[in-house]
Design a protein around this motif. Structure first.
Motif, mmCIF file in Angstrom:
data_model
loop_
_atom_site.group_PDB
_atom_site.id
_atom_site.type_symbol
_atom_site.label_atom_id
_atom_site.label_comp_id
_atom_site.label_asym_id
_atom_site.label_seq_id
_atom_site.Cartn_x
_atom_site.Cartn_y
_atom_site.Cartn_z
ATOM 1 N N GLY A 186 0.808 -1.270 -0.078
ATOM 2 C CA GLY A 186 0.219 0.050 0.154
ATOM 3 C C GLY A 186 0.920 1.229 0.104
ATOM 4 O O GLY A 186 2.114 1.143 0.170
ATOM 5 N N PRO A 187 0.473 2.365 -0.194
ATOM 6 C CA PRO A 187 1.265 3.703 -0.233
ATOM 7 C C PRO A 187 2.081 3.930 0.808
ATOM 8 O O PRO A 187 3.033 4.501 0.793
ATOM 9 C CB PRO A 187 -0.044 4.781 -0.349
ATOM 10 N N SER A 188 1.717 3.502 1.895
ATOM 11 C CA SER A 188 2.692 3.605 3.146
ATOM 12 C C SER A 188 2.920 2.123 3.973
ATOM 13 O O SER A 188 2.921 2.275 5.377
ATOM 14 C CB SER A 188 2.375 4.738 4.115
ATOM 15 N N LYS A 189 2.627 1.146 3.350
ATOM 16 C CA LYS A 189 2.773 -0.068 3.935
ATOM 17 C C LYS A 189 3.749 -1.063 3.169
ATOM 18 O O LYS A 189 3.504 -1.145 2.045
ATOM 19 C CB LYS A 189 1.341 -0.840 4.042
ATOM 20 N N VAL A 190 4.663 -1.841 4.245
ATOM 21 C CA VAL A 190 5.660 -2.563 3.526
ATOM 22 C C VAL A 190 5.906 -3.760 4.124
ATOM 23 O O VAL A 190 5.872 -3.624 5.498
ATOM 24 C CB VAL A 190 6.875 -1.995 3.035
ATOM 25 N N ILE A 191 5.962 -5.056 3.741
ATOM 26 C CA ILE A 191 6.529 -6.012 4.462
ATOM 27 C C ILE A 191 8.003 -6.629 3.956
ATOM 28 O O ILE A 191 8.395 -6.347 2.917
ATOM 29 C CB ILE A 191 5.552 -7.373 4.184
ATOM 30 N N VAL A 192 8.786 -6.743 5.345
ATOM 31 C CA VAL A 192 10.125 -7.025 5.154
ATOM 32 C C VAL A 192 10.559 -8.206 5.707
ATOM 33 O O VAL A 192 9.890 -8.408 6.757
ATOM 34 C CB VAL A 192 11.010 -5.724 5.679
ATOM 35 N N GLU A 193 11.769 -8.771 5.188
ATOM 36 C CA GLU A 193 12.178 -10.058 6.049
ATOM 37 C C GLU A 193 12.701 -9.520 7.583
ATOM 38 O O GLU A 193 13.196 -8.570 7.526
ATOM 39 C CB GLU A 193 13.272 -10.535 5.473
ATOM 40 N N GLU A 194 12.096 -10.211 8.403
ATOM 41 C CA GLU A 194 12.342 -9.751 9.769
ATOM 42 C C GLU A 194 14.091 -9.367 10.216
ATOM 43 O O GLU A 194 13.986 -8.584 11.174
ATOM 44 C CB GLU A 194 11.728 -10.840 10.844
ATOM 45 N N GLY A 242 9.366 7.003 4.453
ATOM 46 C CA GLY A 242 8.016 7.668 4.797
ATOM 47 C C GLY A 242 7.064 6.505 4.657
ATOM 48 O O GLY A 242 5.882 6.649 4.939
ATOM 49 N N PHE A 243 7.239 4.942 4.936
ATOM 50 C CA PHE A 243 6.395 4.222 5.439
ATOM 51 C C PHE A 243 5.906 4.252 6.864
ATOM 52 O O PHE A 243 6.718 4.253 7.579
ATOM 53 C CB PHE A 243 7.071 2.949 4.956
ATOM 54 N N GLU A 244 4.603 4.190 7.109
ATOM 55 C CA GLU A 244 3.979 4.494 8.433
ATOM 56 C C GLU A 244 4.102 2.884 8.906
ATOM 57 O O GLU A 244 4.260 2.686 10.220
ATOM 58 C CB GLU A 244 2.731 4.864 8.446
ATOM 59 N N THR A 245 3.897 1.976 8.281
ATOM 60 C CA THR A 245 3.670 0.429 8.646
ATOM 61 C C THR A 245 4.969 -0.374 7.870
ATOM 62 O O THR A 245 4.616 -0.412 6.587
ATOM 63 C CB THR A 245 2.356 -0.012 8.369
ATOM 64 N N VAL A 246 5.899 -0.765 8.730
ATOM 65 C CA VAL A 246 6.743 -1.779 8.304
ATOM 66 C C VAL A 246 6.467 -3.197 9.191
ATOM 67 O O VAL A 246 6.536 -3.203 10.042
ATOM 68 C CB VAL A 246 8.046 -1.390 8.609
ATOM 69 N N ILE A 247 5.966 -4.068 8.186
ATOM 70 C CA ILE A 247 5.728 -5.459 8.766
ATOM 71 C C ILE A 247 6.859 -6.317 8.702
ATOM 72 O O ILE A 247 7.307 -6.769 7.407
ATOM 73 C CB ILE A 247 4.260 -5.801 8.300
ATOM 74 N N PRO A 248 7.455 -6.987 9.831
ATOM 75 C CA PRO A 248 8.438 -7.921 9.613
ATOM 76 C C PRO A 248 8.076 -9.236 9.576
ATOM 77 O O PRO A 248 7.316 -9.470 10.354
ATOM 78 C CB PRO A 248 9.491 -7.401 10.776
ATOM 79 N N VAL A 249 8.466 -9.984 8.678
ATOM 80 C CA VAL A 249 7.912 -11.453 8.825
ATOM 81 C C VAL A 249 9.220 -12.186 8.706
ATOM 82 O O VAL A 249 10.201 -12.101 7.848
ATOM 83 C CB VAL A 249 6.905 -11.892 7.696
ATOM 84 N N PRO A 250 9.164 -13.509 9.178
ATOM 85 C CA PRO A 250 10.344 -14.524 8.738
ATOM 86 C C PRO A 250 10.024 -15.176 7.362
ATOM 87 O O PRO A 250 9.002 -15.410 6.967
ATOM 88 C CB PRO A 250 10.060 -15.541 10.236
#
Ligand code: SAM
Length: 745
Positions: free
Chosen positions: A671-679, A693-701
């Motif tokens: 999404g415009p300010s949401k990203v998933i990144v390796e934990e 400028g990402f408001e939400t950064v979601i770490p996942v294994p």
């Protein structure tokens, strides 16, 4: 006779495990069977299935033994019967009058362990599946009321419960009085009688969990029920079943739930009128006590069978919004993702008259950053080692393993490696669904099959983990890539059903497939692999790699989208003919195709570990692989900024991965300010948050997926984003004609 070998503890064991086979014993003599399971423990047709599956595994390049530890062998014997002896040819009707023995922990009838408390989380999972459509739910077998209580924790309209045993039925009547949703008890009589009173196409969900009432039906009683279940299910209705008394035995025979399901369940389901594309299965973790008479495995199978058609919309927990989590759901497996087991193409569906579906699904993705609505997440099932071929001469990264194994392994990857990746992929599904993204999964296919065309042959295929490589959505068009590796020639078939469904449901969708290349030897520069590093540096700026320009070749992951403009990287997996094909195909739609060059990459492959578009006018760039000056100028002229990604926090690569440390950059913008990144990539997470400028950064294994050559972006295919054909490159310019001329003339 099934031979079960004790697991030898050898020096080579670790290496052997990695390639999914048993280590060769040091001693020249073959290992002796430790235990034999008697053939008469299995009904004839199951033995046949077991033999077939064993024959299939013998056809693999490396033998796959059924390997068990000594203690597991004992357990196999103990639970191979699944329960205390059932009477042969016993008349079912006797069950109604048998007295129950009920404690807090277990229910016994006629001396058989009918139900036990440890099954509680598993029952919760089955209830979650059966209630997904809400509405009217049928449950067969009340037992200890464990699943019945779980069903009641969901918003349903009616709960019809069929029970044969008189004592159990009395408790069911009491249960009905205090239930939240309306309960309709049916009995005390066998379901074989009471089911007749349930009309056709009248129920939304079914949970079947009874008990074999004589020896002959130990493995089969659920199949008798399945035909009736199909009759009473509404279109779109969902059914699940369990028969631990059978599965506890059969699981010792098969390497995985997938294999077991294919061999012992699917044929009966097809015979009962179900279609392959209606069948899904999940594994669920369980913890049976050591003394359990009928089950000794640490997972149990959850079949998810959905009758074709659109489900009626009730106030179901799976339609719209998030689920309200009760204590039942908190015990759910992290492996919630579903995998389809059907590999058969449904020709009947193609004959239906096509019309847009009411729920208005659509294919749409113009950018890398639009709000993600729907996407496909890959699966690692049946993964094989890529064979040596002109497009890829793979190498083992781990020096110890390289020494032990001597050569690149062949055939299937180990189940442990597949399971570890699947766990992470399934978790990604959970995360995406939690963010309101609808997820789809590829078909599970048997990639161990060899492939032979008039131009080439390979001993096995690969895996459908990195779906990004096979297909891309460009605006309202799905484009199947040519692929560049022989073992991936038919990988697209794993998402064929998804494509068919989308195309039928979205009247605006275009479905294009690039010309299937011959992949004959002349499409590869065979000498490339013999070039020294010095040779490669000399050719680096000419963009000459291991593929020629005989025919268009590209993997879809060589492309990135920025609205009206898409960018394609010439690489080991994409040639100039491939870029030219895309240009000609997309020009009539007003889409401008540009090449993007990375002259400091000796062996580039897939743009999404090198040049990652984060949002309008912002790109994450690879500090070791800058974009060519001429290309950079084009982006800059149009007001784009580049942010260099730091070095990976964890640069290590799995032993068999053929990708670089830069999988760290393979993030998934949802999404415009949401990203998933390796934990483990903490530095990158910080950068995305504080500089990009990402408001939400979601770490996942996700490191177990690296083995398959990709990370978060590679293993997904975005089928729907909320975005438009924006023009972010108002100042246009042509690609360098000299380069195209040089490569295509
Ligand atoms: C394994 S228990 C069900 C456990 C239940 N799901 C729970 O969570 O407690 C099986 C139940 O099915 C009932 N049953 C067995 N055969 C049946 C049949 N043919 N028709 C109806 N009920 C049957 C048994 O009496 C028993 O209560």
């Amino acid at each position: 006779m099934l031979e079960v070998f004790p697991l030898p503890v050898l020096l080579q064991e670790r290496a052997a495990e990695q390639v999914g086979c048993k280590a060769q014993p040091d001693s020249p003599s073959a290992p002796q069977p430790a235990v034999s399971l008697e053939q008469d423990m299995f009904p004839k047709h199951f033995m046949t299935a077991a033999r077939i599956s064993r024959r299939a595994s013998l056809q693999c390049c490396r033998p796959r033994f059924v390997v068990q530890t000594a203690s597991k062998c004992q357990k196999a014997i103990q639970t191979a019967k699944g329960y205390a002896e059932l009477p042969s040819a016993a008349e079912r009707g006797r069950w109604v009058a048998e007295k129950e023995q009920l404690t807090e922990e277990r229910l016994d009838i006629e001396g058989h362990p009918v139900m036990q408390r440890w099954e509680t989380p598993y029952m919760g999972k089955l209830a979650e599946v059966a209630t997904r459509n809400g509405g009217r739910v049928v449950e067969v077998g009340f037992g200890m009321a464990i699943s019945a209580k779980a069903v009641q924790s969901y918003p349903i309209e009616e709960h019809i419960i069929l029970e044969a045993n008189r004592d159990v039925f009395k408790r069911l009547e009491d249960f009905a009085k205090g239930a939240t949703s309306k309960v309709t008890p049916m009995g005390p009589e066998l379901w074989q009688t009471s089911i007749k009173r349930i009309p056709d196409n009248s129920v939304d969900g079914i949970l079947y969990d009874t008990y074999p009432l004589n020896k002959e039906e130990q493995h089969t009683h659920q199949f008798d029920f399945l035909r009736e279940a199909r009759r009473i299910l509404k279109p779109g209705g969902i059914m699940t079943y369990c028969n631990l008394t059978s599965l506890g035995v059969l699981r010792h025979e098969y390497a995985s739930w997938d294999e077991l399901f294919e061999a012992t369940q699917k044929p009966h389901l097809l015979a009962a009128g179900y279609h392959a594309d209606e069948l899904l299965v999940e594994a669920f973790p369980v913890e049976p006590p050591k003394d359990c008479e009928y089950y000794s495995h640490d997972t149990a199978m959850v079949p998810i069978i959905r009758k074709r058609g659109n489900a009626s919309r009730h106030s179901s927990h799976s339609l719209g919004g998030r689920r309200s989590f009760s204590s039942w759901h908190q015990q759910q497996s992290p492996w919630r993702g579903q995998r389809s087991f059907g590999t058969e193409v449904n020709h009947a569906a193609a004959q239906h008259k096509m019309r847009p579906k009411a729920d208005g699904r659509k294919l749409n993705a113009w950018t890398q950053w639009g709000e993600l609505k729907e996407c496909v997440v890959g699966v690692a099932d049946n993964a094989c080692f890529p064979p040596v071929q002109p497009a890829m001469i793979p190498e083992i990264n781990d020096p110890v393993l390289r020494k032990v194994l001597g050569e690149w392994p062949r055939g299937r990857k180990s189940q442990r490696c597949v399971d570890a990746a699947n766990e992470e992929l399934d978790n990604l599904v959970n995360v995406l669904e939690g963010e309101g993204v609808k997820t789809l999964r590829p078909e599970v296919m048997d990639w161990s099959q060899p492939l032979k065309t008039p131009f080439f042959s390979v001993e096995n295929q690969y895996v459908a983990c990195c779906v990004r490589d096979t297909i891309i959505t460009v605006g309202k068009t799905a484009i199947e890539a040519t692929m560049s590796r022989r073992d991936r020639y038919f990988e697209i078939l794993a998402v064929r059903q998804i494509l068919r469904d989308l195309w039928r449901e979205d009247p605006e969708m275009l479905w294009k497939a690039a010309p299937k290349p011959s992949m004959a030897d002349d499409m590869y520069n065979l000498s490339w692999w013999d070039w020294t590093e010095k040779d490669r540096y000399e050719h680096m700026h000419k963009y000459q790699y291991c593929i020629t320009n005989e025919e268009p070749l590209f993997d879809a992951a060589d492309i990135t989208r920025c609205g009206k403009d898409i960018f394609v990287q010439p690489s080991m997996t994409c040639n100039y003919a491939g870029i030219e094909w895309l240009r000609r195909e997309l020009a009539p739609q007003g889409i401008r195709v540009h090449s993007a060059h990375f002259p400091y990459d000796l062996a580039p492959s897939h743009i999404d570990c090198t040049f990652v578009v984060l949002g309008p006018r912002l790109v994450l760039t690879n500090p070791e692989r800058p974009i060519a000056a001429r290309d950079a100028a084009f982006w800059k002229e149009n007001g784009w900024d580049f942010v260099d990604c730091g070095q990976p926090d964890n640069p290590e690569r799995p032993a068999f991965s053929q990708s670089s440390k830069w999988l760290s950059m393979n993030i998934f913008v949802i999404g415009p300010s949401k990203v998933i990144v390796e934990e483990q990539e903490k530095g990158l997470q910080e950068l995305l948050k504080h500089r990009c400028g990402f408001e939400t950064v979601i770490p996942v294994p996700f490191r177990n997926v690296f083995e398959y050559g990709g990370s978060l972006h590679c293993s997904t295919w975005d089928t729907c984003r909320e975005d438009d054909m924006v023009d972010l490159f108002p100042k246009q310019r042509d690609d360098d004609p000299a380069l195209f001329e040089q490569h295509l003339s």
